[in-house]
Scaffold this active site. Structure first.
Site, PDB file in Angstrom:
ATOM      1  N   GLY A   7      53.136 -16.835   3.738  1.00 33.27           N
ATOM      2  CA  GLY A   7      53.138 -15.380   3.541  1.00 33.27           C
ATOM      3  C   GLY A   7      54.195 -14.888   2.574  1.00 33.27           C
ATOM      4  N   SER A   8      54.548 -15.727   1.585  1.00 37.96           N
ATOM      5  CA  SER A   8      55.558 -15.227   0.639  1.00 37.96           C
ATOM      6  C   SER A   8      54.980 -14.101  -0.216  1.00 37.96           C
ATOM      7  CB  SER A   8      56.087 -16.359  -0.248  1.00 37.96           C
ATOM      8  OG  SER A   8      55.076 -16.857  -1.082  1.00 37.96           O
TER       9      SER A   8
ATOM     10  N   LYS B 151      35.604 -23.528   7.045  1.00 34.59           N
ATOM     11  CA  LYS B 151      34.754 -22.342   7.161  1.00 34.59           C
ATOM     12  C   LYS B 151      35.347 -21.404   8.196  1.00 34.59           C
ATOM     13  CE  LYS B 151      30.594 -23.655   8.227  1.00 34.59           C
ATOM     14  NZ  LYS B 151      29.147 -23.759   8.422  1.00 34.59           N
TER      15      LYS B 151
ATOM     16  N   MET C 220      43.120 -19.754   3.781  1.00 34.08           N
ATOM     17  CA  MET C 220      42.574 -21.054   3.401  1.00 34.08           C
ATOM     18  C   MET C 220      41.113 -21.255   3.820  1.00 34.08           C
ATOM     19  SD  MET C 220      45.044 -22.067   1.720  1.00 34.08           S
ATOM     20  CE  MET C 220      44.668 -23.766   1.330  1.00 34.08           C
ATOM     21  N   ARG C 221      40.417 -20.163   4.081  1.00 36.27           N
ATOM     22  CA  ARG C 221      38.998 -20.311   4.436  1.00 36.27           C
ATOM     23  C   ARG C 221      38.139 -19.435   3.552  1.00 36.27           C
ATOM     24  NH1 ARG C 221      38.542 -22.752   9.699  1.00 36.27           N
ATOM     25  NH2 ARG C 221      40.672 -23.104  10.418  1.00 36.27           N
ATOM     26  N   LEU C 222      36.905 -19.897   3.321  1.00 38.90           N
ATOM     27  CA  LEU C 222      36.009 -19.131   2.452  1.00 38.90           C
ATOM     28  C   LEU C 222      35.501 -17.894   3.183  1.00 38.90           C
ATOM     29  CD1 LEU C 222      33.896 -21.860   0.648  1.00 38.90           C
ATOM     30  CD2 LEU C 222      35.695 -20.398  -0.293  1.00 38.90           C
TER      31      LEU C 222
ATOM     32  N   ASN D   1      41.959 -11.811  -4.257  1.00 36.15           N
ATOM     33  CA  ASN D   1      42.667 -13.051  -3.928  1.00 36.15           C
ATOM     34  C   ASN D   1      43.621 -13.373  -5.070  1.00 36.15           C
ATOM     35  OD1 ASN D   1      43.239 -15.549  -2.600  1.00 36.15           O
ATOM     36  ND2 ASN D   1      41.846 -16.593  -4.013  1.00 36.15           N
TER      37      ASN D   1
ATOM     38  N   HIS E  66      45.178 -16.740  -6.971  1.00 33.96           N
ATOM     39  CA  HIS E  66      44.944 -18.184  -7.053  1.00 33.96           C
ATOM     40  C   HIS E  66      45.938 -18.787  -8.060  1.00 33.96           C
ATOM     41  CE1 HIS E  66      42.709 -21.923  -6.863  1.00 33.96           C
ATOM     42  NE2 HIS E  66      42.836 -21.991  -8.183  1.00 33.96           N
TER      43      HIS E  66
HETATM   44  C1  GRF Z   1      49.735 -18.969  -3.158  1.00 27.28           C
HETATM   45  O1  GRF Z   1      50.260 -19.955  -4.010  1.00 27.28           O
HETATM   46  C2  GRF Z   1      48.403 -18.510  -3.646  1.00 27.28           C
HETATM   47  O2  GRF Z   1      48.220 -18.688  -5.003  1.00 27.28           O
HETATM   48  C3  GRF Z   1      47.436 -19.344  -2.902  1.00 27.28           C
HETATM   49  O3  GRF Z   1      48.054 -19.574  -1.653  1.00 27.28           O
HETATM   50  C4  GRF Z   1      49.440 -19.494  -1.778  1.00 27.28           C
HETATM   51  C5  GRF Z   1      49.940 -18.566  -0.708  1.00 27.28           C
HETATM   52  O4  GRF Z   1      51.305 -18.568  -0.575  1.00 27.28           O
HETATM   53  N1  GRF Z   1      46.164 -18.681  -2.791  1.00 27.28           N
HETATM   54  P1  GRF Z   1      52.016 -17.620   0.461  1.00 27.28           P
HETATM   55  O5  GRF Z   1      51.432 -17.887   1.825  1.00 27.28           O
HETATM   56  O6  GRF Z   1      51.803 -16.197   0.030  1.00 27.28           O
HETATM   57  O7  GRF Z   1      53.467 -18.003   0.389  1.00 27.28           O
END
Ligand code: GRF
Length: 357
Positions: free
Chosen positions: A175-176, A229, A256-258, A273, A275
């Site tokens: 959650g950074s 999923k 981490m899920r679609l 999102n 990425h």
């Molecule tokens: C980030 O690097 C983002 O690009 C990817 O997941 C990571 C999440 O990091 N989708 P955080 O949990 O916000 O620290």
């Protein structure tokens, strides 16, 4: 309208002629400029820097009312013109009464046309755009200054109960990015926005405790029996919770899920999102490592809308990160994340400003 701060169209035409003869450029822009703020000032300076004189076509009071509603403009045309003329960047202000300034563009044929970054080439009015293209004007869309908008200014003046742009954040891990959003809010780099709810598919995720630390509701939703999923009941529960929280934008931050139906159609064009690559390159997991392994000299991060594919939705913004000699997946990812922490709040601020303008 008689005012020493308003020029006539013939004066502007003469200026265009003169600049043309001297091989210099007239930059033209238009707008209401009702409550001037730092975002306008920076945008006008950027516009001025594109040429040798800046002319603003300023909407008359009636046309501001037609565009923005009965409570606008807050300030009358002559006052708005006076304030604009006081800026170093502004050379002429001229009044125009329509909603479009196609005729003015045709008459003046400015060498450069500038517009704020809340527009894209596609959202410029087609008539204006073809008048510009026909006259050979360069078109420049300038970037918005996050959090600085007339709407944000008006919102600050309203009661504290004024409706803010509400975020629902979904994450699975550290959650950074959520932390960066909170930091931007507390430093007022993001205004008119609040985090309404944080949801995780991982009970112990740090993102949930970060939300709790800020007194933001944080919930774990059981993802069901799958690895990547989200089960149908989980999708449905997430929709119900986001709707109940009256969320305006769903922000995926390391989720981490679609995301699938019914979530996608419950929030059309309202799920974004971030990425860690320059999409469309290197979709999926450990994208920084993919870029490193491929021998790239730069990578970066991308904020995009979420659709049914994996990291395939329309791109909103990107930022580059150089790959340095001796980079490991860890050092590179850390550097990308630093950039994410600036980019994500900025894009959220832009979407919030757009939604209420
Ligand atoms: C980030 O690097 C983002 O690009 C990817 O997941 C990571 C999440 O990091 N989708 P955080 O949990 O916000 O620290």
């Amino acid at each position: 309208m008689d005012s020493p701060f308003l020029s006539s169209w013939s004066d502007v035409a003469a200026l265009r002629e003169q600049l043309g003869r001297e091989g210099r450029k007239l930059v033209f822009t238009n707008g209401c400029f009702d409550l001037l703020h730092a975002g306008h000032v920076r945008y006008l300076q950027e516009a001025r820097d594109l040429g040798d004189a800046l002319v603003i076509a300023l909407n008359t009071d009636d046309s501001v009312r037609a565009l923005k509603g009965p409570s606008r403009p807050v300030h009358a045309l002559v006052d708005r013109a006076e304030v604009l003329r006081a800026l170093r960047s502004v050379d002429r202000v001229v009044a125009f009464s329509g909603e479009r300034c196609t005729e003015a563009i045709q008459a003046i044929q400015p060498q450069v046309y500038a517009k704020g970054g809340d527009y894209t080439l596609d959202s410029l009015h087609p008539e204006e755009r073809s008048a510009l293209e026909a006259g050979g004007s360069e078109i420049h869309l300038l970037s918005l200054v996050p959090g600085k908008s007339t709407t944000a200014t008006l919102q600050k003046l309203k009661s504290p109960a004024a409706k803010k742009f509400r975020l629902g954040v979904l994450g699975s891990g550290n959650g950074s990015n959520l932390r960066a959003i909170f930091a931007a809010l507390s430093k007022r780099r993001l205004v008119g926005v609040e985090v309404a709810l944080v949801i995780s598919d991982q009970k112990e995720a740090r993102i949930l405790s970060r939300a709790e630390d800020q007194n933001v509701p944080a919930v774990f939703v059981d993802p069901g029996p799958y690895q990547t999923k989200l089960g149908q009941p989980a999708q449905k529960e997430i929709v119900d919770r986001l709707k109940a929280a009256e969320v305006d934008l769903v922000v995926l931050a390391g989720f981490m899920r679609l995301v699938k139906e019914p979530l996608l159609s419950a929030f059309p064009n309202q799920i974004i999102n971030i990425h860690p690559s320059l999409l469309p390159k290197y979709k999926g997991l450990a994208a920084w490592k993919q870029a490193l392994d491929a021998g790239e000299s730069e990578t970066g991060c991308t904020v995009h809308y979420v659709d049914e594919g994996m990291d395939t939705g329309r791109i909103l913004a990107q930022a580059k990160v150089p790959i340095q000699e001796g980079d490991t997946p860890k050092t590179l990812h850390a550097r990308i994340q630093k950039v994410e922490h600036v980019l994500y709040p900025r894009v959220i601020g832009e979407l919030a400003a757009k939604s209420s303008s």
